[in-house]
Write a protein that holds these residues in place. Structure first.
Motif, short mmCIF file in Angstrom:
data_model
loop_
_atom_site.label_atom_id
_atom_site.label_comp_id
_atom_site.label_asym_id
_atom_site.label_seq_id
_atom_site.Cartn_x
_atom_site.Cartn_y
_atom_site.Cartn_z
N THR A 35 -32.04 26.84 -73.34
CA THR A 35 -32.04 28.87 -72.51
C THR A 35 -31.33 28.94 -71.19
O THR A 35 -30.98 28.36 -70.70
CB THR A 35 -33.67 29.13 -72.52
N SER A 36 -31.70 30.45 -70.85
CA SER A 36 -30.53 31.10 -69.97
C SER A 36 -31.80 30.18 -68.33
O SER A 36 -30.95 29.62 -67.15
CB SER A 36 -30.69 32.47 -69.64
N THR A 65 -36.54 31.70 -66.90
CA THR A 65 -38.67 31.94 -66.45
C THR A 65 -38.98 30.22 -65.77
O THR A 65 -39.86 29.90 -65.91
CB THR A 65 -39.78 31.65 -67.80
N PRO A 68 -34.16 25.16 -68.08
CA PRO A 68 -33.70 25.44 -69.07
C PRO A 68 -34.34 24.17 -70.95
O PRO A 68 -34.24 23.17 -70.70
CB PRO A 68 -32.41 25.26 -69.00
N HIS A 126 -23.05 30.50 -73.65
CA HIS A 126 -24.42 30.94 -74.29
C HIS A 126 -24.28 31.83 -75.79
O HIS A 126 -22.91 32.25 -75.93
CB HIS A 126 -24.77 32.47 -73.25
N GLY A 159 -26.78 44.19 -74.27
CA GLY A 159 -28.21 43.20 -74.35
C GLY A 159 -28.17 42.15 -73.45
O GLY A 159 -27.32 42.58 -72.36
N SER A 160 -29.02 40.71 -73.49
CA SER A 160 -29.60 40.25 -72.81
C SER A 160 -29.95 40.39 -71.42
O SER A 160 -30.85 39.73 -70.86
CB SER A 160 -28.16 38.89 -72.53
N ALA A 161 -30.08 41.81 -71.01
CA ALA A 161 -30.99 42.17 -70.27
C ALA A 161 -31.46 43.58 -70.15
O ALA A 161 -31.34 43.94 -71.21
CB ALA A 161 -31.13 41.62 -68.94
N ARG A 164 -30.09 45.71 -78.15
CA ARG A 164 -29.87 45.47 -79.05
C ARG A 164 -30.50 43.70 -78.64
O ARG A 164 -30.56 44.12 -77.03
CB ARG A 164 -28.72 44.83 -79.98
N MET A 169 -32.54 36.59 -78.28
CA MET A 169 -33.09 35.29 -77.80
C MET A 169 -31.99 34.14 -77.51
O MET A 169 -32.06 33.79 -79.08
CB MET A 169 -33.85 35.06 -77.31
N GLU A 225 -32.94 31.34 -78.63
CA GLU A 225 -33.51 30.52 -79.79
C GLU A 225 -33.53 31.40 -81.72
O GLU A 225 -34.02 30.66 -82.45
CB GLU A 225 -35.40 30.44 -79.92
N VAL A 274 -35.01 48.67 -78.24
CA VAL A 274 -34.17 47.64 -78.92
C VAL A 274 -33.97 47.91 -80.19
O VAL A 274 -33.34 46.72 -80.96
CB VAL A 274 -34.25 46.32 -78.12
N ASP A 303 -42.19 37.19 -74.92
CA ASP A 303 -41.69 38.81 -74.75
C ASP A 303 -43.05 40.06 -75.14
O ASP A 303 -43.57 39.82 -76.27
CB ASP A 303 -40.60 39.40 -75.07
N ILE A 351 -39.26 46.62 -75.65
CA ILE A 351 -39.62 45.27 -74.67
C ILE A 351 -40.23 45.95 -73.25
O ILE A 351 -39.77 46.06 -72.53
CB ILE A 351 -38.54 44.52 -74.61
N LYS A 374 -29.69 37.47 -65.54
CA LYS A 374 -30.81 38.55 -65.07
C LYS A 374 -31.70 37.86 -63.75
O LYS A 374 -31.32 37.10 -63.41
CB LYS A 374 -31.36 37.55 -66.17
P1 ATP Z 1 -35.78 30.44 -70.14
O1 ATP Z 1 -36.40 30.95 -71.58
O2 ATP Z 1 -34.85 30.03 -70.22
O3 ATP Z 1 -36.40 31.06 -69.18
P2 ATP Z 1 -34.40 33.16 -71.19
O4 ATP Z 1 -35.24 33.55 -71.80
O5 ATP Z 1 -33.68 34.20 -70.15
O6 ATP Z 1 -34.59 31.83 -70.26
P3 ATP Z 1 -32.54 33.93 -73.53
O7 ATP Z 1 -32.13 33.21 -73.79
O8 ATP Z 1 -30.88 33.52 -73.09
O9 ATP Z 1 -32.97 32.71 -72.01
O10 ATP Z 1 -32.81 35.13 -73.14
C1 ATP Z 1 -33.83 35.81 -73.86
C2 ATP Z 1 -34.56 36.43 -72.85
O11 ATP Z 1 -33.59 37.84 -72.18
C3 ATP Z 1 -34.86 37.29 -74.26
O12 ATP Z 1 -36.71 36.19 -74.61
C4 ATP Z 1 -35.83 38.60 -72.99
O13 ATP Z 1 -36.92 38.14 -72.57
C5 ATP Z 1 -34.70 38.90 -72.53
N1 ATP Z 1 -33.66 40.13 -73.23
C6 ATP Z 1 -32.51 39.48 -74.24
N2 ATP Z 1 -32.04 40.99 -74.46
C7 ATP Z 1 -32.67 42.28 -73.97
C8 ATP Z 1 -32.94 43.31 -74.37
N3 ATP Z 1 -32.03 43.98 -74.97
N4 ATP Z 1 -34.18 44.40 -73.10
C9 ATP Z 1 -35.26 43.35 -72.77
N5 ATP Z 1 -34.73 42.19 -72.21
C10 ATP Z 1 -33.91 41.35 -73.39
#
Ligand code: ATP
Ligand code: MG
Length: 503
Positions: free
Chosen positions: A165-166, A169, A172, A209, A278-280, A301, A304, A306, A324, A383, A395, A488
């Motif tokens: 994971t990124s 929080t 990883p 990623h 996506g991704s943030a 969209r 994550m 997972e 989303v 989330d 979200i 992020k």
């Molecule tokens: P870690 O789990 O290690 O703290 P991470 O959750 O940032 O890192 P990723 O799996 O890359 O690792 O990111 C997934 C997270 O990104 C989601 O749980 C969500 O919080 C956020 N995310 C993804 N897409 C969106 C979106 N469209 N809007 C808001 N948040 C999003």
């Protein structure tokens, strides 16, 4: 054999293997046949080096066509592909090597000595190198192996990849992805987003990623289409290639940067059928500005590491700002309270998801895995969200970022939305910081475009709009927010930086 992920991807390659799969920024092209042959040679080499089904191959290299072929070679040989962010330094690599125990580590040529020393200490047997233009020992040694390799049979629930994971929080976590996890999500998205053989994807994301590797590359390979493969997001390069592309996938910052110049407009995007974000979280301002400028609605969209993707705004149908979209056709989502009671329409709680895309657990973290799953198989995403009457998911933030001040739940995003609308504000992050009276106090960290904006201005503006317990007790101005490689905001770093403010 037909059940392996590789066979399923391979079966979608165009019958004319000379069709272009990848075009680089320099204009070099690689065909589907090149991908097929290179993945066979790499599978042959890795197998000859002793890698057996289920073994991990860790990869920390720059983006290149060969890096994608290495992924294909691994899954062809039944090996578990484990990509790592190139930003990780020596100490972090030791953690990943110790944690994942790969048999082979592929690194950037200039880091060979450093990585070999760590690999030796961690018991990793072999280090290979791969550079940005295919140079290094991997491709050199693979050249001695045949352009054909019979894929190793893998059952649906066997691992294809471990993706960390990124680390937004915390440390990883290695998400174990099975053949079915990756295949099901790929097939669902390729269809949902209407990919076809004439599509050209503008690919400027990293491929360590899930977004850039699985979501993007699988959609292309399953539809027999082509992609422009850029080493990173470079605004000039992207602008130059937009007229020759049809689809782009990006993180929100890509779109913010495109919008920063007037040359990004309806003319330059006229041939584009789809922009995916996506991704943030995508700021509503970005969605609105994008539509004004191009006449097109960004498709946001959510997913994550997972589980790949879980929800998406529709290809045909209403794309609603700040949402989303609904769950993917083969994914179920629900919102629950802490105890797992399912909440109703528009009620805020933690989002849970279930489907063939949801991972098999965290690598070597059975307790953590057990904590994140409900008995009925739903994965607790962490989330915070709500689902509206149309079934669209909103979200609201991350559970870990929730602030509890004086006993009240404060969702940082609500306050950030108000702050971001203020004149003189570029962006903001709201966090909770330990406070002797309130438990936690709300603190806003702001990037401003005008240094006339003061702490009082911000506090006074919010006072008129939000309940008192949501108004920041302190406001700090910074030149930029800490971000990880996926763009992020790392609130854990901010929380640490400001931990002593009320002490
Ligand atoms: P870690 O789990 O290690 O703290 P991470 O959750 O940032 O890192 P990723 O799996 O890359 O690792 O990111 C997934 C997270 O990104 C989601 O749980 C969500 O919080 C956020 N995310 C993804 N897409 C969106 C979106 N469209 N809007 C808001 N948040 C999003
Ligand atoms: Mg996460």
């Amino acid at each position: 054999v037909t059940n392996s992920l590789f066979m399923r991807i391979r079966s979608r390659f165009p019958s004319d293997l000379s069709k272009v799969l990848i075009e680089t920024a320099e204009g070099t092209t690689y065909s589907y046949g090149d991908a097929d042959a290179a993945s066979a040679r790499i599978a042959g080499l890795l197998t000859a080096l002793g890698a057996k089904k289920g073994d991990r191959v860790a990869v920390q290299v720059d983006k290149s066509p060969e890096a994608l072929f290495l992924y294909l070679g691994c899954i062809r040989a039944g090996l578990v592909y484990l990509p790592l962010n190139t930003a990780y330094q020596a100490g972090e690599l030791a953690y990943f090597m110790g944690n994942a125990a790969p048999i082979i580590f592929v690194c950037q040529p200039h880091r060979e000595d450093e990585v070999t020393a760590i690999a030796d200490a961690q018991g990793v047997e072999k280090v290979l190198t791969l550079g940005t233009s295919g140079e290094g020992t991997l491709i050199h040694q693979a050249a001695d192996f045949p352009a054909e390799f019979t894929p190793v049979a893998c059952a649906d629930d066997e691992l294809a990849a471990i993706l960390y994971t990124s680390g937004t929080t915390g440390k990883p976590k290695g998400a174990m992805m099975t053949q079915t996890n990756l295949w099901s999500n790929a097939a669902t998205l390729e269809k949902l987003w209407g990919f076809g053989p004439d599509d050209v994807l503008l690919h400027a994301l990293p491929i360590f990623h899930t977004h850039g590797l699985f979501i993007a590359c699988h959609c292309v390979m399953l539809s027999g289409s082509k992609m422009f493969f850029l080493p990173k997001f470079d605004r000039d390069q992207v602008m130059a290639l937009l007229p020759r592309s049809t689809v782009m996938m990006g993180v929100p910052t890509f779109y913010v940067r495109l919008l920063s110049g007037d040359d990004f407009n309806a003319d330059v995007t006229s041939g584009m059928r789809l922009f995916i974000s996506g991704s943030a979280p995508l700021l509503p301002e970005t969605f609105v500005a994008f539509r004004e400028r191009t006449g097109k609605a960004l498709l946001e969209r959510y997913g994550m590491t997972e589980m790949g993707m879980a929800t998406s705004n529709p290809l045909n149908g209403e794309r609603i700002v700040h949402t989303v979209g609904p769950a993917l056709p083969d994914v179920e989502v629900r919102v629950c309270d802490d105890k797992g009671n399912v909440l109703g329409t528009d009620e805020i709680g933690v989002l849970e998801a279930r489907g063939p895309n949801v991972f098999a657990g965290y690598w070597q973290m059975p307790e953590k895995t057990a904590e994140e799953f409900r008995e009925d198989g739903f994965f607790i995403t962490g989330d915070i969200a709500k689902i509206d009457a149309k079934g669209y998911v909103h979200i609201v933030g991350r559970a870990k970022d929730l602030v509890i001040s004086g006993g009240f739940n404060v969702y940082p995003k609500e306050i950030e939305t108000v702050i971001d609308k203020m004149d003189g504000v570029v962006e903001s992050a709201v966090i909770g910081v330990a406070h002797p009276d309130f438990g936690e106090a709300v603190v806003a960290v702001i990037v401003r475009s005008s240094d006339k904006l003061s702490e009082d201005d911000v506090v006074n503006a919010i006072k008129g709009q939000l309940a008192n317990f949501k108004v920041p007790k302190r406001v700090f101005f910074v030149s930029e927010l800490p971000r990880n490689a996926m763009g992020k905001v790392q609130k854990n770093i901010l929380r640490e930086d400001y931990s002593a403010v009320f002490a």
